[in-house]
Design a protein around this motif. Structure first.
Motif, mmCIF file in Angstrom:
data_model
loop_
_atom_site.group_PDB
_atom_site.id
_atom_site.type_symbol
_atom_site.label_atom_id
_atom_site.label_comp_id
_atom_site.label_asym_id
_atom_site.label_seq_id
_atom_site.Cartn_x
_atom_site.Cartn_y
_atom_site.Cartn_z
ATOM 1 N N ALA A 256 0.799 -1.388 -0.110
ATOM 2 C CA ALA A 256 -0.094 -0.299 -0.051
ATOM 3 C C ALA A 256 0.770 1.059 0.326
ATOM 4 O O ALA A 256 2.415 1.176 0.827
ATOM 5 C CB ALA A 256 -1.050 -0.001 1.100
ATOM 6 N N VAL A 257 -0.017 2.636 -0.325
ATOM 7 C CA VAL A 257 1.533 3.703 -0.449
ATOM 8 C C VAL A 257 0.075 4.885 -0.302
ATOM 9 O O VAL A 257 -1.185 4.722 -0.503
ATOM 10 C CB VAL A 257 1.606 3.985 -1.643
ATOM 11 N N ILE A 258 0.158 5.697 0.707
ATOM 12 C CA ILE A 258 -0.106 7.097 1.055
ATOM 13 C C ILE A 258 0.807 7.963 0.298
ATOM 14 O O ILE A 258 1.836 8.060 0.747
ATOM 15 C CB ILE A 258 -0.547 6.826 1.693
ATOM 16 N N CYS A 259 0.121 9.339 -0.684
ATOM 17 C CA CYS A 259 0.940 10.406 -1.252
ATOM 18 C C CYS A 259 -0.199 11.058 -1.495
ATOM 19 O O CYS A 259 -1.363 11.278 -2.293
ATOM 20 C CB CYS A 259 1.062 9.661 -2.397
ATOM 21 N N ASN A 260 -0.101 12.124 -0.419
ATOM 22 C CA ASN A 260 -0.845 13.630 -0.467
ATOM 23 C C ASN A 260 -0.374 14.804 -1.382
ATOM 24 O O ASN A 260 0.785 15.020 -0.217
ATOM 25 C CB ASN A 260 -1.186 13.447 1.020
ATOM 26 N N HIS A 261 -0.975 15.155 -1.868
ATOM 27 C CA HIS A 261 -0.659 16.373 -2.212
ATOM 28 C C HIS A 261 1.112 16.351 -2.659
ATOM 29 O O HIS A 261 1.638 17.573 -2.265
ATOM 30 C CB HIS A 261 -1.056 18.087 -1.153
ATOM 31 N N ILE A 262 1.225 15.950 -3.996
ATOM 32 C CA ILE A 262 2.880 15.806 -3.934
ATOM 33 C C ILE A 262 2.423 16.243 -5.754
ATOM 34 O O ILE A 262 3.353 16.806 -5.996
ATOM 35 C CB ILE A 262 3.359 14.520 -3.759
ATOM 36 N N LEU A 263 1.726 15.242 -5.884
ATOM 37 C CA LEU A 263 1.639 15.450 -7.601
ATOM 38 C C LEU A 263 2.043 17.077 -8.042
ATOM 39 O O LEU A 263 2.356 16.887 -9.709
ATOM 40 C CB LEU A 263 0.453 14.676 -7.631
ATOM 41 N N GLU A 264 0.911 17.871 -7.716
ATOM 42 C CA GLU A 264 0.857 18.754 -8.335
ATOM 43 C C GLU A 264 2.493 19.885 -7.964
ATOM 44 O O GLU A 264 2.447 21.314 -8.869
ATOM 45 C CB GLU A 264 -0.040 20.149 -7.412
ATOM 46 N N HIS A 265 3.360 19.328 -7.509
ATOM 47 C CA HIS A 265 4.599 20.249 -7.234
ATOM 48 C C HIS A 265 5.355 19.732 -8.124
ATOM 49 O O HIS A 265 6.330 19.973 -8.318
ATOM 50 C CB HIS A 265 5.196 19.669 -5.701
ATOM 51 N N VAL A 266 5.396 18.092 -8.928
ATOM 52 C CA VAL A 266 6.966 17.594 -9.243
ATOM 53 C C VAL A 266 6.326 18.084 -11.482
ATOM 54 O O VAL A 266 5.806 18.903 -11.555
ATOM 55 C CB VAL A 266 6.436 16.105 -9.692
ATOM 56 N N ALA A 267 7.711 17.902 -11.557
ATOM 57 C CA ALA A 267 7.665 18.153 -13.114
ATOM 58 C C ALA A 267 7.247 17.523 -14.035
ATOM 59 O O ALA A 267 6.062 17.679 -14.455
ATOM 60 C CB ALA A 267 9.392 18.154 -13.166
ATOM 61 N N ASP A 268 6.902 15.845 -13.195
ATOM 62 C CA ASP A 268 6.566 14.832 -13.769
ATOM 63 C C ASP A 268 5.619 14.403 -13.486
ATOM 64 O O ASP A 268 5.974 13.010 -12.928
ATOM 65 C CB ASP A 268 7.722 14.636 -15.102
ATOM 66 N N ASP A 269 4.086 14.731 -13.483
ATOM 67 C CA ASP A 269 2.947 14.122 -12.387
ATOM 68 C C ASP A 269 3.226 12.334 -12.789
ATOM 69 O O ASP A 269 3.336 11.514 -11.975
ATOM 70 C CB ASP A 269 2.064 14.680 -11.833
ATOM 71 N N ARG A 270 3.606 12.135 -14.489
ATOM 72 C CA ARG A 270 2.929 10.874 -14.760
ATOM 73 C C ARG A 270 3.950 9.933 -14.626
ATOM 74 O O ARG A 270 3.419 8.821 -14.234
ATOM 75 C CB ARG A 270 2.587 11.276 -16.074
#
Length: 257
Positions: A144-158
């Motif tokens: 399992a993984v929990i990843c909150n409010h990170i993808l809006e920060h990174v250069a390549d969310d995909r």
């Protein structure tokens, strides 16, 4: 108070904020002591919660004791009421571990601490430090993984999503939360915008690179996940939503087939 919180969020470096918040925010909370709000993570009660936000501080947002925001309170209610995480203790990777969730999860995993792993690019709260776009961990190494409010920060969310998919075992699941503008059909991003003030105006925060729209679940699916958008806050009564100070956040659950 709103102006002070906004100034701190926009001018104090994040690692420093993470170190200072543990003692400074509870002090501010002394002004809010009373009844009316209850934090489901720490059980503290206040007249209302502290304001929080980079541009327009949201009232009734931050628990002064454990620093839980609306999304953390909603997620914790979902984890404890709708999953068997506390009983099964899956091998869990927690990206950008929030103090409020991390403390509770460490208690759950106290008898098997190696099964709860935290990671961040620079946070002093994390066990491991790496870029989520290039995770230096083996394939299929977590349940399992929990990843909150990170993808809006990174250069390549995909790329980050593909990495999360890679490190999950088949049948594994994750919570991948991001701020979503439901008035927007498609995600808006423009890498040519680098000015912090302009990013704040367009993306809502100086270090955001995109605003996700209603296509957010499709972006999750593009990495190979099955994705479910859960309007969990709608399952609570108006009285419960007021007591826990829940916003209209949604749970985004992903599963690896």
């Amino acid at each position: 108070m709103k102006k002070f919180v906004k100034w701190c969020l926009n001018h104090v470096p994040r690692p420093a904020m993470q170190r200072l918040a543990g003692w400074s925010v509870p002090l501010m909370g002394l002004c809010y002591k009373g009844k009316g709000r209850e934090c489901p993570l720490c059980g503290a009660e206040y007249r209302r919660f502290l304001p929080y936000g980079y541009v327009v501080p949201r009232p009734d947002a931050l628990c002064p004791r454990c620093l839980a925001l609306e999304r953390h309170r909603l997620l914790w209610l979902w984890l404890t009421r709708e999953t068997d995480l506390a009983e099964r203790r899956p091998h869990l990777l927690h990206i950008a571990p929030e103090a409020c969730l991390g403390r509770r999860l460490k208690r759950i995993y106290a008898s098997e601490p190696s099964r709860y792993v935290t990671a961040d690019l620079e946070s002093p709260l994390a066990d491991l430090h790496f870029d989520i776009q290039r995770i230096p961990l083996p394939d299929a190494s977590f349940d399992a993984v929990i990843c909150n409010h990170i993808l809006e920060h990174v250069a390549d969310d995909r790329a980050a999503l593909r990495e999360l998919h890679r490190i999950l075992r088949p049948g594994g699941w994750g919570i991948v939360l991001s701020p979503v503008d439901r008035a927007r059909a498609e995600t808006f991003e423009d890498d040519s915008i680098t000015d912090p003030a302009e990013r704040t105006r367009l993306f809502g925060q100086y270090d955001h690179r995109r605003v996700f729209g209603r296509d957010y679940p499709d972006r999750l699916r593009s990495a190979g996940f099955e994705a479910e958008e859960i309007d969990y806050a709608a399952r609570f009564t108006p009285e419960e939503r007021e007591r826990y100070a829940l916003a209209n956040d949604r749970i985004y659950l992903v599963k690896k087939p």
